[in-house]
Scaffold this motif. Structure first.
Motif, PDB file in Angstrom:
ATOM      1  N   SER A 177      -0.352  -2.947  -4.480  1.00 39.16           N
ATOM      2  CA  SER A 177      -0.217  -1.688  -5.210  1.00 39.16           C
ATOM      3  C   SER A 177      -0.620  -0.499  -4.350  1.00 39.16           C
ATOM      4  N   VAL A 178      -1.699  -0.648  -3.568  1.00 35.17           N
ATOM      5  CA  VAL A 178      -2.127   0.451  -2.696  1.00 35.17           C
ATOM      6  C   VAL A 178      -1.139   0.634  -1.549  1.00 35.17           C
ATOM      7  N   ALA A 179      -0.684  -0.477  -0.965  1.00 39.57           N
ATOM      8  CA  ALA A 179       0.288  -0.388   0.128  1.00 39.57           C
ATOM      9  C   ALA A 179       1.584   0.259  -0.345  1.00 39.57           C
ATOM     10  N   GLN A 180       2.035  -0.103  -1.525  1.00 37.94           N
ATOM     11  CA  GLN A 180       3.267   0.464  -2.062  1.00 37.94           C
ATOM     12  C   GLN A 180       3.116   1.967  -2.300  1.00 37.94           C
TER      13      GLN A 180
ATOM     14  N   LYS B  67     -25.099  -4.065  -5.530  1.00 40.31           N
ATOM     15  CA  LYS B  67     -25.514  -4.186  -4.126  1.00 40.31           C
ATOM     16  C   LYS B  67     -25.756  -5.635  -3.698  1.00 40.31           C
ATOM     17  N   VAL B  68     -25.034  -6.554  -4.340  1.00 39.84           N
ATOM     18  CA  VAL B  68     -25.054  -7.945  -3.884  1.00 39.84           C
ATOM     19  C   VAL B  68     -24.032  -8.115  -2.761  1.00 39.84           C
ATOM     20  N   LEU B  69     -22.883  -7.471  -2.918  1.00 35.55           N
ATOM     21  CA  LEU B  69     -21.845  -7.432  -1.901  1.00 35.55           C
ATOM     22  C   LEU B  69     -21.621  -5.999  -1.439  1.00 35.55           C
ATOM     23  N   GLN B  70     -21.199  -5.850  -0.194  1.00 36.29           N
ATOM     24  CA  GLN B  70     -20.691  -4.561   0.238  1.00 36.29           C
ATOM     25  C   GLN B  70     -19.181  -4.570   0.068  1.00 36.29           C
ATOM     26  N   PRO B  71     -18.532  -3.401   0.046  1.00 34.61           N
ATOM     27  CA  PRO B  71     -17.080  -3.368  -0.125  1.00 34.61           C
ATOM     28  C   PRO B  71     -16.367  -4.188   0.947  1.00 34.61           C
ATOM     29  N   LEU B  72     -15.173  -4.621   0.603  1.00 37.42           N
ATOM     30  CA  LEU B  72     -14.394  -5.498   1.474  1.00 37.42           C
ATOM     31  C   LEU B  72     -14.136  -4.861   2.840  1.00 37.42           C
TER      32      LEU B  72
ATOM     33  N   MET C 208      -7.616   3.503   8.116  1.00 40.75           N
ATOM     34  CA  MET C 208      -7.934   2.171   7.625  1.00 40.75           C
ATOM     35  C   MET C 208      -9.146   2.177   6.701  1.00 40.75           C
ATOM     36  N   VAL C 209     -10.110   3.043   6.965  1.00 37.36           N
ATOM     37  CA  VAL C 209     -11.309   3.118   6.121  1.00 37.36           C
ATOM     38  C   VAL C 209     -10.938   3.544   4.708  1.00 37.36           C
ATOM     39  N   ALA C 210     -10.120   4.583   4.606  1.00 31.20           N
ATOM     40  CA  ALA C 210      -9.701   5.069   3.293  1.00 31.20           C
ATOM     41  C   ALA C 210      -8.838   4.024   2.577  1.00 31.20           C
ATOM     42  N   PHE C 211      -7.962   3.374   3.328  1.00 25.98           N
ATOM     43  CA  PHE C 211      -7.109   2.336   2.748  1.00 25.98           C
ATOM     44  C   PHE C 211      -7.962   1.188   2.220  1.00 25.98           C
ATOM     45  N   SER C 212      -8.930   0.736   3.007  1.00 21.76           N
ATOM     46  CA  SER C 212      -9.812  -0.356   2.584  1.00 21.76           C
ATOM     47  C   SER C 212     -10.576   0.017   1.321  1.00 21.76           C
ATOM     48  N   ARG C 213     -11.028   1.252   1.265  1.00 20.95           N
ATOM     49  CA  ARG C 213     -11.784   1.700   0.085  1.00 20.95           C
ATOM     50  C   ARG C 213     -10.905   1.654  -1.165  1.00 20.95           C
ATOM     51  N   GLU C 214      -9.648   2.094  -1.036  1.00 22.89           N
ATOM     52  CA  GLU C 214      -8.744   2.082  -2.188  1.00 22.89           C
ATOM     53  C   GLU C 214      -8.450   0.658  -2.650  1.00 22.89           C
ATOM     54  N   VAL C 215      -8.241  -0.239  -1.701  1.00 19.58           N
ATOM     55  CA  VAL C 215      -7.990  -1.643  -2.060  1.00 19.58           C
ATOM     56  C   VAL C 215      -9.214  -2.215  -2.780  1.00 19.58           C
ATOM     57  N   ASP C 216     -10.398  -1.920  -2.270  1.00 17.69           N
ATOM     58  CA  ASP C 216     -11.626  -2.428  -2.881  1.00 17.69           C
ATOM     59  C   ASP C 216     -11.787  -1.897  -4.302  1.00 17.69           C
TER      60      ASP C 216
END
Length: 499
Positions: A384-387, A450-455, A425-433
């Protein structure tokens, strides 16, 4: 319009009328299939061991027959493979579809004289329903290519053995053989890259109108066609290309790149064939869901995915399912598979008629921290983000990184081969996460807690997945890269391909 196309339209109308007789009465059709299966297998070894003679209802069946995977049924299957008759189904199988197992090694899936015609009928009907709905039948007058496994078969204890697609290739009706490509000789080439090059040489000057295959391997075929023709788009090579038939993986992550290679949009039909049976196909160009084949010699059971690993999970018949819930699919077939967990998950989007989406594999998930992220969720997040940003994805897979070498909180590590990569890539990764968090509340809670950090997305070199599959000896055919793993085996292998 050619003669074949003209004749196909009334035939398609006739077939669709037959489909409509059970399509809106699927629960009743399933009950008839169930009782017939029990009756015809009552005198087999499996039927006697599980007291089929006393089964009067689905409730009786659930009490007598547990859910098993291949390993669970293996004591019976091994007897069938050894040549023994009347073990799981009457007589002996016509074929074994040989597939790769994980813990099982080679798996031999029985195909009976009753089940094989259902495979062929479903494949035919998928095309006929398309013709009936759209009125487009010209593709039957041109060439049709099927990218599949080798049709060469061996014999084991008197029973023919091969890949499902290869078995089917030997049974294509005579009236289609003249249109069908590649040639038998080319189709028998085992090495996938050599085979694709030979197919390109054979087809580049033909009037190709239908292409069928798993999307990543079709993309490889398109890439080599483009190279062979000096950079032409597929629409300029195959000017009458009309239809793409696919199955095995979600098409959406590949759609942008494949349509970019073609140079225009074409119609597509999704199918859901498995060695165990042909389960569903897309019956409308206006609806991406798949019609569940309720009268195809299989009785379906459904286990809510969240309960699958319980000791006594709930098992539901078709009429008991709910919409928009993930279910593990269980099959009982006219080839003698009983309570067989196929490993796939599906979700119903309609109950009149019963229509599904294939949402992933029950064993392909990430739950290193209790998040239970599934294939449908990661595919939606990335696609969805890539599209939205006009990007194309060649292939991807996701794994947990529990002990980051750089320190800090653990995370989900995504290995993505882009056709068109994001500028940021940072902004893209954030949107996917953020999109994944919206789809999975448990993942959201682990991020906010805060158990996981974003992907983290690792961009891979061109052809990384092809090179990986080649190294694994799984290039081409029906082989697919798992989208999700709960371990690091694939991730660690791909680390050497990062940019």
């Amino acid at each position: 319009m050619g003669l074949k196309a003209a004749l196909s339209k009334p035939f398609a109308a006739f077939i669709v009328r037959g489909i409509n007789k059970w399509k809106f009465k699927a629960a009743a059709a399933q009950q008839q299939v169930f009782m017939k299966l029990i009756r015809e297998a009552a005198h087999t070894s499996f039927g006697k061991d599980h007291d089929f003679a006393s089964i009067k209802s689905y409730a009786d069946f659930k009490q007598r027959v547990p859910v098993r995977d291949y390993e669970g049924l293996r004591p019976y299957i091994d007897r069938v493979v050894s040549g023994e008759a009347d073990v799981m189904w009457k007589g002996k199988p016509e074929y074994f579809a040989k597939t790769s197992g994980t813990t099982s090694g080679a798996k031999y899936i029985p195909i009976s004289k009753e089940s094989m015609p259902e495979h062929l009928k479903a494949a035919r009907n998928a095309l006929l329903t398309y013709i009936h709905e759209t009125g487009k039948a010209d593709f039957v007058n041109g060439k049709m290519i099927f990218l599949q496994g080798s049709p060469v078969m061996t014999v084991k204890n008197g029973i023919k053995v091969g890949r499902l697609s290869g078995i089917v290739a030997n049974l294509v009706p005579a009236y289609l053989q003249r249109n069908r490509m590649p040639s038998y000789k080319t189709n028998c080439i085992e090495d996938w890259e050599t085979k694709v090059d030979a197919i390109v040489d054979e087809t580049v000057h033909e009037d190709m109108r239908l292409i069928s295959g798993i999307p990543p391997w079709v993309q490889m075929y398109f890439d080599r066609l483009t190279d062979k023709s000096g950079g032409k788009k597929i629409k300029d090579i195959f000017k009458n290309l009309q239809l793409f038939v696919y199955g095995g993986v979600n098409y959406e992550p590949y759609r942008a790149k494949i349509e970019g290679s073609i140079g225009r949009q074409i119609d597509s039909i999704e199918t859901y064939p498995a060695s165990e049976g042909f389960i569903a196909y897309q019956d409308s160009q206006h609806d991406k869901s798949l019609l569940l084949l309720a009268n195809a010699g299989m009785f379906y059971e459904f286990i809510p995915a969240a309960e699958y690993y319980n000791d006594n999970p709930v098992r539901l018949s078709l009429e008991e399912v709910a919409l928009d819930e993930n279910y593990a699919l269980v099959l009982n077939t006219n080839a003698g598979l009983w309570g067989y967990s196929i490993g796939d998950t599906v979700k119903f989007v309609s109950k009149n008629p019963y229509k599904i989406l294939v949402t992933g594999r029950i064993k392909h998930f990430i739950s290193a921290f209790g998040e239970h992220v599934i294939g449908e969720e990661v595919e939606h997040a990335l696609w969805s983000v890539a599209q939205r940003e006009g990007l194309s994805i060649t292939e991807f897979t996701v794994a947990p990184q529990i002990n980051p070498p750089e320190g800090g909180l653990p995370y989900h590590e995504w290995f993505v081969e882009f056709g068109t990569a994001p500028v940021d890539m940072v902004a893209f990764s954030r949107e996917v996460d953020e999109t994944l968090q919206q789809k999975n509340i448990y993942y959201h809670d682990l991020i906010t807690g805060k158990v996981l950090q974003p992907l983290v997305i690792r961009s891979l070199k061109k052809n990384a997945f092809v090179d990986y599959m080649r190294a694994e000896g799984k290039l081409g055919g029906q082989n697919k890269v798992p989208r999700l793993s709960n371990d690091r085996k694939i991730a660690d292998s791909l680390s050497s391909f990062t940019i």
